[in-house]
Write a protein that holds these residues in place. Structure first.
Motif, PDB file in Angstrom:
ATOM      1  N   THR A  49      53.823 -13.713  12.047  1.00  0.00           N
ATOM      2  CA  THR A  49      54.073 -12.329  11.622  1.00  0.00           C
ATOM      3  C   THR A  49      53.571 -11.337  12.661  1.00  0.00           C
ATOM      4  O   THR A  49      54.252 -10.354  12.980  1.00  0.00           O
ATOM      5  CB  THR A  49      53.385 -12.072  10.262  1.00  0.00           C
ATOM      6  N   SER A  50      52.381 -11.576  13.209  1.00  0.00           N
ATOM      7  CA  SER A  50      51.829 -10.655  14.206  1.00  0.00           C
ATOM      8  C   SER A  50      52.653 -10.688  15.484  1.00  0.00           C
ATOM      9  O   SER A  50      52.816  -9.652  16.146  1.00  0.00           O
ATOM     10  CB  SER A  50      50.365 -11.004  14.511  1.00  0.00           C
ATOM     11  N   ALA A  51      53.180 -11.855  15.845  1.00  0.00           N
ATOM     12  CA  ALA A  51      54.004 -11.957  17.054  1.00  0.00           C
ATOM     13  C   ALA A  51      55.232 -11.067  16.942  1.00  0.00           C
ATOM     14  O   ALA A  51      55.619 -10.392  17.909  1.00  0.00           O
ATOM     15  CB  ALA A  51      54.415 -13.406  17.287  1.00  0.00           C
ATOM     16  N   LEU A  52      55.840 -11.042  15.760  1.00  0.00           N
ATOM     17  CA  LEU A  52      57.011 -10.187  15.552  1.00  0.00           C
ATOM     18  C   LEU A  52      56.633  -8.715  15.643  1.00  0.00           C
ATOM     19  O   LEU A  52      57.340  -7.918  16.282  1.00  0.00           O
ATOM     20  CB  LEU A  52      57.626 -10.485  14.183  1.00  0.00           C
ATOM     21  N   ALA A  53      55.513  -8.346  15.023  1.00  0.00           N
ATOM     22  CA  ALA A  53      55.076  -6.948  15.030  1.00  0.00           C
ATOM     23  C   ALA A  53      54.716  -6.488  16.441  1.00  0.00           C
ATOM     24  O   ALA A  53      55.103  -5.388  16.864  1.00  0.00           O
ATOM     25  CB  ALA A  53      53.882  -6.777  14.097  1.00  0.00           C
ATOM     26  N   GLY A 156      50.284 -10.933  22.345  1.00  0.00           N
ATOM     27  CA  GLY A 156      51.116 -10.258  23.340  1.00  0.00           C
ATOM     28  C   GLY A 156      50.776 -10.689  24.752  1.00  0.00           C
ATOM     29  O   GLY A 156      51.646 -10.852  25.598  1.00  0.00           O
ATOM     30  N   GLY A 157      49.490 -10.872  24.993  1.00  0.00           N
ATOM     31  CA  GLY A 157      49.070 -11.374  26.301  1.00  0.00           C
ATOM     32  C   GLY A 157      49.078 -10.347  27.414  1.00  0.00           C
ATOM     33  O   GLY A 157      49.048 -10.718  28.587  1.00  0.00           O
ATOM     34  N   GLY A 158      49.098  -9.051  27.053  1.00  0.00           N
ATOM     35  CA  GLY A 158      49.116  -8.025  28.088  1.00  0.00           C
ATOM     36  C   GLY A 158      47.926  -8.102  29.021  1.00  0.00           C
ATOM     37  O   GLY A 158      48.040  -7.814  30.211  1.00  0.00           O
ATOM     38  N   PHE A 159      46.766  -8.524  28.493  1.00  0.00           N
ATOM     39  CA  PHE A 159      45.563  -8.631  29.320  1.00  0.00           C
ATOM     40  C   PHE A 159      45.721  -9.720  30.381  1.00  0.00           C
ATOM     41  O   PHE A 159      45.034  -9.705  31.394  1.00  0.00           O
ATOM     42  CB  PHE A 159      44.350  -8.918  28.439  1.00  0.00           C
ATOM     43  N   LEU A 160      46.633 -10.685  30.142  1.00  0.00           N
ATOM     44  CA  LEU A 160      46.940 -11.708  31.130  1.00  0.00           C
ATOM     45  C   LEU A 160      48.161 -11.342  31.969  1.00  0.00           C
ATOM     46  O   LEU A 160      48.215 -11.623  33.166  1.00  0.00           O
ATOM     47  CB  LEU A 160      47.205 -13.052  30.439  1.00  0.00           C
ATOM     48  N   ILE A 161      49.146 -10.725  31.323  1.00  0.00           N
ATOM     49  CA  ILE A 161      50.421 -10.446  31.993  1.00  0.00           C
ATOM     50  C   ILE A 161      50.259  -9.432  33.118  1.00  0.00           C
ATOM     51  O   ILE A 161      50.830  -9.604  34.206  1.00  0.00           O
ATOM     52  CB  ILE A 161      51.467  -9.953  30.972  1.00  0.00           C
ATOM     53  N   VAL A 162      49.486  -8.374  32.869  1.00  0.00           N
ATOM     54  CA  VAL A 162      49.330  -7.332  33.888  1.00  0.00           C
ATOM     55  C   VAL A 162      48.740  -7.898  35.188  1.00  0.00           C
ATOM     56  O   VAL A 162      49.331  -7.726  36.261  1.00  0.00           O
ATOM     57  CB  VAL A 162      48.486  -6.149  33.361  1.00  0.00           C
ATOM     58  N   ALA A 176      52.763  -2.459  36.934  1.00  0.00           N
ATOM     59  CA  ALA A 176      52.497  -3.720  36.247  1.00  0.00           C
ATOM     60  C   ALA A 176      52.345  -3.514  34.746  1.00  0.00           C
ATOM     61  O   ALA A 176      52.820  -4.324  33.941  1.00  0.00           O
ATOM     62  CB  ALA A 176      51.242  -4.372  36.815  1.00  0.00           C
ATOM     63  N   VAL A 177      51.690  -2.417  34.352  1.00  0.00           N
ATOM     64  CA  VAL A 177      51.525  -2.101  32.928  1.00  0.00           C
ATOM     65  C   VAL A 177      52.892  -1.874  32.286  1.00  0.00           C
ATOM     66  O   VAL A 177      53.200  -2.418  31.218  1.00  0.00           O
ATOM     67  CB  VAL A 177      50.623  -0.871  32.735  1.00  0.00           C
ATOM     68  N   GLY A 178      53.731  -1.060  32.936  1.00  0.00           N
ATOM     69  CA  GLY A 178      55.063  -0.798  32.402  1.00  0.00           C
ATOM     70  C   GLY A 178      55.927  -2.045  32.376  1.00  0.00           C
ATOM     71  O   GLY A 178      56.595  -2.345  31.386  1.00  0.00           O
ATOM     72  N   SER A 179      55.901  -2.810  33.464  1.00  0.00           N
ATOM     73  CA  SER A 179      56.730  -4.011  33.566  1.00  0.00           C
ATOM     74  C   SER A 179      56.267  -5.104  32.608  1.00  0.00           C
ATOM     75  O   SER A 179      57.081  -5.909  32.147  1.00  0.00           O
ATOM     76  CB  SER A 179      56.691  -4.549  35.004  1.00  0.00           C
ATOM     77  N   SER A 180      54.977  -5.135  32.300  1.00  0.00           N
ATOM     78  CA  SER A 180      54.438  -6.180  31.428  1.00  0.00           C
ATOM     79  C   SER A 180      55.005  -6.098  30.018  1.00  0.00           C
ATOM     80  O   SER A 180      55.083  -7.104  29.307  1.00  0.00           O
ATOM     81  CB  SER A 180      52.916  -6.079  31.362  1.00  0.00           C
ATOM     82  N   LEU A 181      55.401  -4.898  29.595  1.00  0.00           N
ATOM     83  CA  LEU A 181      55.875  -4.719  28.227  1.00  0.00           C
ATOM     84  C   LEU A 181      57.148  -5.508  27.945  1.00  0.00           C
ATOM     85  O   LEU A 181      57.382  -5.928  26.804  1.00  0.00           O
ATOM     86  CB  LEU A 181      56.099  -3.232  27.940  1.00  0.00           C
ATOM     87  N   LEU A 182      57.975  -5.728  28.967  1.00  0.00           N
ATOM     88  CA  LEU A 182      59.167  -6.550  28.776  1.00  0.00           C
ATOM     89  C   LEU A 182      58.756  -7.975  28.406  1.00  0.00           C
ATOM     90  O   LEU A 182      59.331  -8.594  27.503  1.00  0.00           O
ATOM     91  CB  LEU A 182      60.021  -6.560  30.046  1.00  0.00           C
ATOM     92  N   SER A 183      57.739  -8.491  29.081  1.00  0.00           N
ATOM     93  CA  SER A 183      57.255  -9.841  28.791  1.00  0.00           C
ATOM     94  C   SER A 183      56.516  -9.910  27.457  1.00  0.00           C
ATOM     95  O   SER A 183      56.672 -10.874  26.703  1.00  0.00           O
ATOM     96  CB  SER A 183      56.336 -10.321  29.916  1.00  0.00           C
ATOM     97  N   VAL A 184      55.715  -8.892  27.160  1.00  0.00           N
ATOM     98  CA  VAL A 184      55.017  -8.869  25.872  1.00  0.00           C
ATOM     99  C   VAL A 184      56.030  -8.938  24.734  1.00  0.00           C
ATOM    100  O   VAL A 184      55.872  -9.708  23.778  1.00  0.00           O
ATOM    101  CB  VAL A 184      54.142  -7.603  25.737  1.00  0.00           C
ATOM    102  N   GLY A 185      57.091  -8.135  24.851  1.00  0.00           N
ATOM    103  CA  GLY A 185      58.130  -8.142  23.826  1.00  0.00           C
ATOM    104  C   GLY A 185      58.887  -9.454  23.779  1.00  0.00           C
ATOM    105  O   GLY A 185      59.142 -10.009  22.705  1.00  0.00           O
ATOM    106  N   ALA A 186      59.228  -9.979  24.951  1.00  0.00           N
ATOM    107  CA  ALA A 186      60.012 -11.219  25.014  1.00  0.00           C
ATOM    108  C   ALA A 186      59.215 -12.414  24.524  1.00  0.00           C
ATOM    109  O   ALA A 186      59.721 -13.251  23.760  1.00  0.00           O
ATOM    110  CB  ALA A 186      60.484 -11.457  26.448  1.00  0.00           C
ATOM    111  N   LEU A 189      58.737 -12.115  20.734  1.00  0.00           N
ATOM    112  CA  LEU A 189      59.969 -12.413  20.007  1.00  0.00           C
ATOM    113  C   LEU A 189      60.252 -13.916  20.016  1.00  0.00           C
ATOM    114  O   LEU A 189      60.662 -14.491  18.999  1.00  0.00           O
ATOM    115  CB  LEU A 189      61.133 -11.651  20.636  1.00  0.00           C
ATOM    116  N   THR A 190      60.027 -14.558  21.160  1.00  0.00           N
ATOM    117  CA  THR A 190      60.228 -16.004  21.252  1.00  0.00           C
ATOM    118  C   THR A 190      59.312 -16.741  20.285  1.00  0.00           C
ATOM    119  O   THR A 190      59.739 -17.663  19.574  1.00  0.00           O
ATOM    120  CB  THR A 190      59.955 -16.490  22.693  1.00  0.00           C
ATOM    121  N   THR A 191      58.047 -16.338  20.262  1.00  0.00           N
ATOM    122  CA  THR A 191      57.080 -16.954  19.353  1.00  0.00           C
ATOM    123  C   THR A 191      57.474 -16.708  17.898  1.00  0.00           C
ATOM    124  O   THR A 191      57.417 -17.623  17.061  1.00  0.00           O
ATOM    125  CB  THR A 191      55.674 -16.397  19.611  1.00  0.00           C
ATOM    126  N   ALA A 192      57.892 -15.478  17.589  1.00  0.00           N
ATOM    127  CA  ALA A 192      58.277 -15.134  16.217  1.00  0.00           C
ATOM    128  C   ALA A 192      59.490 -15.943  15.760  1.00  0.00           C
ATOM    129  O   ALA A 192      59.539 -16.408  14.619  1.00  0.00           O
ATOM    130  CB  ALA A 192      58.574 -13.640  16.122  1.00  0.00           C
TER     131      ALA A 192
END
Length: 259
Positions: A49-53, A156-162, A176-186, A189-192
């Motif tokens: 549920t949290s992964a989707l949110a 989300g893993g933003g602390f790792l993705i950035v 990197a912060v802006g670009s990371s959001l595509l991966s956080v979302g992707a 969503l994959t996990t959800a």
């Protein structure tokens, strides 16, 4: 609206507020809030549920960063696409682990997140970086590894993705912060999707959590400009709070290790 619904919206608001105010790290509280405040009995349900949110909130924030020109789309896409495979594998592995043991490992990850937040973020990097074969290879490798961790824990893993995107491409922190959001979302969503296929997503709770996150995020962004000078102090305070929550999770889930 029931008490559980109010607690869900409030929990989502807290996560969104932290994300808006601090720009990262807040989503790590989503799972413990769903388990210990909202009252989800299944840690796996909380993760799905949290992964989707988190995914929904990341894609919403991606729009504003894209409009501001902060997203390096070629690099972001290579990292995200490669990481999706890692997130799918990680989610599959995560569902195989006992829920309480998974919470214990999640507590350890929270400690790592807090430590990362306490470290000052460097602003070096090339704002005009362009992808090339060498950069693409590094982004694929780092994307797979970070995606695996993100999928396993449903974060989300933003602390790792950035830092991973900066390591792979050499881009500036803001990009990197802006670009990371595509991966956080992707990744989210994959996990959800993986968890939803096993019936491990509470759609009603997810909707309320996202709604609360949007409201909290707006307030956080509003205050971020006024409290910019105190951001480092606020980040340290939040990191200490994350450490406290991590200690609580480790204490609550410890008995499962010896069951």
């Amino acid at each position: 609206m029931s008490t559980v619904d109010i607690l869900t919206v409030g929990s989502g608001s807290l996560v969104g507020f932290a994300l808006g105010l601090l720009g990262g790290g807040g989503s790590i509280l989503a799972v413990p809030l769903l388990v210990y405040v909202v009252g989800m009995r299944s840690p796996h349900m909380a993760i799905g549920t949290s992964a989707l949110a988190v995914s929904a909130n990341a894609f919403a924030n991606l729009i504003s960063h894209s409009r501001a020109g902060n997203v390096k789309w070629p690099c972001a896409a290579v990292f995200a696409i490669s990481g999706i495979a890692g997130a799918a594998a990680g989610a599959t592995l995560g569902k195989m682990v006992d829920g309480q043991r998974l919470l214990f490992l999640f507590g350890l990850v929270m400690i790592a997140v807090a430590a990362a937040m306490l470290r000052p973020r460097r602003a070096e990097g090339d704002p005009s970086v362009r992808i090339n074969p060498s950069i693409a290879i590094r982004l694929v490798v780092t994307g797979l590894l970070v995606g695996l961790v993100s999928g396993f824990f449903g974060i989300g893993g933003g602390f790792l993705i950035v830092p991973a995107i900066m390591l792979g491409s050499g881009m500036a922190t803001l990009n990197a912060v802006g670009s990371s959001l595509l991966s956080v979302g992707a990744f989210g969503l994959t996990t959800a999707v993986s968890y939803a296929s096993a019936g491990l997503v509470d759609w009603h709770v997810a909707a309320l959590f996202v709604a609360g996150g949007v409201a909290g995020g707006l307030l956080g962004v509003f205050l971020a400009g006024r409290l910019a000078a105190q951001k480092s102090t606020l980040t340290r305070i939040f990191a200490v709070a994350v450490l406290a929550v991590a200690a609580f999770i480790l204490w609550k889930s410890m008995p499962a290790l010896f069951a």
